[in-house]
Design a protein around this motif. Structure first.
Motif, PDB file in Angstrom:
ATOM      1  N   VAL A 214      37.877  36.633  64.017  1.00 42.68           N
ATOM      2  CA  VAL A 214      36.913  36.203  63.002  1.00 42.68           C
ATOM      3  C   VAL A 214      36.689  37.302  61.976  1.00 42.68           C
ATOM      4  O   VAL A 214      36.687  37.071  60.767  1.00 42.68           O
ATOM      5  CB  VAL A 214      35.579  35.804  63.676  1.00 42.68           C
ATOM      6  N   GLU A 215      36.557  38.541  62.481  1.00 46.15           N
ATOM      7  CA  GLU A 215      36.318  39.662  61.576  1.00 46.15           C
ATOM      8  C   GLU A 215      37.502  39.861  60.637  1.00 46.15           C
ATOM      9  O   GLU A 215      37.330  40.063  59.430  1.00 46.15           O
ATOM     10  CB  GLU A 215      36.091  40.956  62.378  1.00 46.15           C
ATOM     11  N   VAL A 216      38.717  39.788  61.206  1.00 50.09           N
ATOM     12  CA  VAL A 216      39.912  40.000  60.378  1.00 50.09           C
ATOM     13  C   VAL A 216      39.994  38.925  59.296  1.00 50.09           C
ATOM     14  O   VAL A 216      40.249  39.214  58.117  1.00 50.09           O
ATOM     15  CB  VAL A 216      41.178  39.995  61.263  1.00 50.09           C
ATOM     16  N   ALA A 217      39.723  37.669  59.692  1.00 45.87           N
ATOM     17  CA  ALA A 217      39.768  36.594  58.702  1.00 45.87           C
ATOM     18  C   ALA A 217      38.734  36.838  57.607  1.00 45.87           C
ATOM     19  O   ALA A 217      39.005  36.666  56.414  1.00 45.87           O
ATOM     20  CB  ALA A 217      39.508  35.256  59.385  1.00 45.87           C
ATOM     21  N   GLY A 218      37.547  37.298  58.013  1.00 51.16           N
ATOM     22  CA  GLY A 218      36.496  37.569  57.031  1.00 51.16           C
ATOM     23  C   GLY A 218      36.905  38.661  56.065  1.00 51.16           C
ATOM     24  O   GLY A 218      36.748  38.537  54.845  1.00 51.16           O
ATOM     25  N   VAL A 219      37.486  39.740  56.606  1.00 48.86           N
ATOM     26  CA  VAL A 219      37.911  40.853  55.749  1.00 48.86           C
ATOM     27  C   VAL A 219      38.999  40.397  54.789  1.00 48.86           C
ATOM     28  O   VAL A 219      39.007  40.747  53.605  1.00 48.86           O
ATOM     29  CB  VAL A 219      38.382  42.036  56.621  1.00 48.86           C
ATOM     30  N   LEU A 222      37.461  38.466  52.023  1.00 45.85           N
ATOM     31  CA  LEU A 222      36.727  39.363  51.125  1.00 45.85           C
ATOM     32  C   LEU A 222      37.691  40.107  50.221  1.00 45.85           C
ATOM     33  O   LEU A 222      37.473  40.256  49.013  1.00 45.85           O
ATOM     34  CB  LEU A 222      35.899  40.343  51.961  1.00 45.85           C
ATOM     35  N   THR A 223      38.813  40.556  50.812  1.00 48.90           N
ATOM     36  CA  THR A 223      39.822  41.266  50.016  1.00 48.90           C
ATOM     37  C   THR A 223      40.353  40.370  48.909  1.00 48.90           C
ATOM     38  O   THR A 223      40.499  40.806  47.762  1.00 48.90           O
ATOM     39  CB  THR A 223      40.993  41.709  50.920  1.00 48.90           C
TER      40      THR A 223
END
Lengths: 257, 407
Positions: A214-219, A222-223
């Protein structure tokens, strides 16, 4: 006949049907109405053949006629809308068929007891992404439609690829669904009375077991957002003015603040 | 089968109620407009074929009838399929939202019907765990109505109206969601009935505890319903009528009714999420076990609150000028979005450490939560005043010609 062979035959029919349906330059290979009729016939025959080989699908009616027909209507709407999204000649209509396909998919999720997944699909895809598509399409072609929008490039390759993906997934699915434990689960889920996944439980799983994903997808998102803003900001900059005036011009709020 | 009949009766009640309410609230809005502008307002139409006037209460029937008997003209230059589809999508989406919105609490009786194992809940789809997300999903579909009718009309004003509307709705969905998230976090559920009973049990309505979330949701709700000061999609002075410029007759009626229904949706959500739904101190109790008077009182309280919210919408309509498009977008992205994130972060931190802090300071938990909420609102207000992100400058900007030369 061996089920895998039947599947491959069905894939061949699907591919040929899709190739006939795809909009191509002129009236290739036959006249257009004939293309459409033949393509529709071949495609639906192929899909029917494929469905007959999937063990779970044939038994949907055995539970309850009502729920069985709900499933088949939803599935039919989804498949027809998906095909229409690909073969439609007008980009706006393609996008709308795609939207209908999303609604059908959401209905299938709801049917399987995944209410949250269903509404989340509609919110994210139909509510946000597809609206943006439509927005761009409507701005991009205010009048007339360009030829390259109306025909499909590489119709043959895309038909082959699409039908192969469907066939491979169906073969794998057919093998998995044929396992005894899968049959037990699917018969329990018939009629929409299976275990309904809880929203809270979904959240717990997402933010504990799959936290990193989830965090990776969020980052990543955002990128992408920052990148889009950066591209836009560079295009608006005027190179020959000196930096101070450009800054003043670009931020009219400064004076007011 | 009983399950189907119960649901069908609820749907019939709901649609009849909503349509009647829409018709009569149009009359109320016209009276209110007249009152604010110091006019008399509609007071002529009463019982048909007589001279009885009845304060103009016959006006909605006359208006509705007029819509049906008007010529329904379809211009020749439209995309016919989408031109018909647009209003239908709008009305369907606007009505479908009400499937998860409660219009009361529960009924105490089972009407002596065998087979109804549970008391009747006054919502079409009770116990929908993802109720709020469903509201968002269906509201998202409403965008298609405006966008499609604008594009299919094949008219510049319509297209501009449709695009403006779509941009506005999509932008304001973010602050709308952020405003809701605080409530969801506190109640621990996406189900609207659970959110109401959570407020009823604690006795503190959410707008007292998280005023910042309330302000954000309220403004975003105004924008989602597309009424003044957010009615850029159909601003008469610029766009004739926006996306419904080319519509007439019943299709225009469908569009108008669905715009009204959006206002109802926003009012219902505001009342349910932030003003305690059917709860009123000392009147309605808080448990699921009710008697007939309490059950009816709950319906009256809920609908009364909704009516007050709608009246506020109407007063606001006649009190505020329209935003400019850059102000509208600036408000959504530069003010509402950061403030919504602030609200969410503060609430999340408070949920984690709030009880410990409240014990340490000796305050009750609710009082401490309210103090934090109002403190956040004050901080947010100061931040907006200090940074003034939506203040705009009307001095002449760099001309496009200079930019061309530059490139």
């Amino acid at each position: 006949m061996d089920p895998t062979r039947i599947m491959l035959l069905a894939a061949l029919m699907n591919g040929a049907g899709l190739w006939l349906l795809l909009p191509q330059t002129g009236s290739f290979p036959f006249r257009r109405p004939l293309n459409r009729t033949l393509g529709t016939l071949l495609g639906s025959a192929g899909l029917g053949l494929m469905a007959s080989q999937l063990p779970g699908l044939g038994e949907w009616f055995s539970g309850s006629v009502f729920w069985g027909s709900v499933f088949w209507i939803l599935a039919g709407v989804t498949v027809v809308a998906a095909a229409a999204a690909v073969v439609s000649r007008d980009p706006v209509y393609s996008a709308l068929w795609f939207g209908l396909m999303l609604l059908g998919t959401a209905g299938l999720f709801l049917f399987s007891g995944a209410a949250f997944l269903a509404v989340a699909t509609v919110t994210v895809y139909a509510g946000a992404i597809l609206v943006t598509f439509l927005f761009v399409l409507m701005l991009a072609q205010p009048e007339g439609r360009a030829g390259y929008d109306r025909t499909s490039t590489e119709a043959l390759l895309s038909a082959v690829t699409g039908s192969m993906i469907v066939a491979l997934l169906s073969i794998v699915l057919g093998r998995v669904l044929g396992l005894p434990e899968a049959i037990a689960i699917s018969s329990a889920a018939t009629g929409g009375t299976g275990p309904t996944p809880d929203v809270a439980r979904l959240g717990t799983v997402l933010f504990s077991r799959y936290l990193i994903a989830v965090e990776v997808a969020g980052v990543l998102l955002l990128t992408a957002l920052v990148g889009a803003a950066a591209i836009l900001a560079r295009r608006n900059k005027c190179p020959c003015e000196d930096q101070t005036t450009a800054n003043q011009m670009d931020s009219p709020t400064e004076g007011a603040a | 089968m009983l399950f189907f009949f119960e649901t069908l009766i609820k749907i019939a009640l709901l649609i009849a109620g909503l349509m009647t309410a829409a018709a009569y609230l149009v009359l109320v809005e016209r009276w209110m407009a007249a009152w604010i502008q110091d006019r008399v307002g509609p007071n002529r139409v009463g019982v048909p074929l007589t001279k009885i006037r009845l304060f103009g209460l016959g006006q909605p029937a006359a208006d509705g009838g007029k819509f049906f008997f008007k010529e329904e003209f379809t211009p020749g230059h439209v995309d016919r399929a989408l031109y018909f589809l647009g209003p239908m999508i709008m009305l369907t989406a606007a009505l479908a939202v009400f499937a998860v919105i409660p219009f009361g609490s529960v009924l105490p009786t089972r009407f002596g019907v065998e087979g109804l194992s549970e008391p009747i809940r006054l919502v079409v789809a009770p116990g929908m765990a993802a109720g709020l997300v469903y509201v968002f999903a269906v509201n998202g579909l409403a965008v298609y109505g405006a966008l499609l009718s604008g594009w299919a009309s094949n008219n510049k004003y319509s297209l501009l109206g449709g695009l403006r509307s779509a941009a506005q709705l999509v932008s304001y969905e973010l602050p709308l969601g952020l405003g809701i998230l605080g409530v969801v976090l506190v109640a621990g559920s996406l189900d609207l009935e659970t959110i109401i009973s959570h407020q009823a049990q604690s006795g503190a309505w959410n707008f007292m505890l998280q005023p910042l979330g309330f302000v954000i949701f309220f403004v975003a709700g105004f924008a989602e319903s597309g009424r003044l000061p957010f009615d850029l999609a159909e601003s008469e002075q610029e766009l004739v009528g926006g996306y419904h410029t080319e519509y007439s007759g019943v299709k225009l009626l469908m569009i108008m009714v669905s715009e009204y229904l959006h206002m109802f949706t926003a009012s219902f959500l505001i009342v349910i999420l932030f003003f305690g739904g059917w709860h009123f101190w000392g009147l309605t109790g808080s448990s699921d076990v009710v008697t007939w008077p309490v059950a009816l009182l709950r319906v009256v309280v809920l609908l009364g609150k909704v009516l007050l919210t709608i009246l506020f919408f109407m007063v606001a309509r006649w009190s505020w000028p329209r935003f400019r498009f850059d102000q509208l977008m600036g408000l959504a992205w530069k003010v509402m979005l950061p403030l919504g994130l602030l609200n969410l972060v503060v609430l999340a931190v408070w949920m984690e450490y709030g009880r410990a802090v409240a014990e340490a300071t000796g305050l009750s938990y609710l009082a401490a939560t309210a103090a934090v909420g109002w403190g956040t609102l004050a901080v947010a207000w100061l931040a907006v005043v200090w940074f003034a992100p939506s203040a705009s400058d009307n001095r002449p900007q760099r001309s496009p010609v200079v930019q061309e030369v530059c490139r």
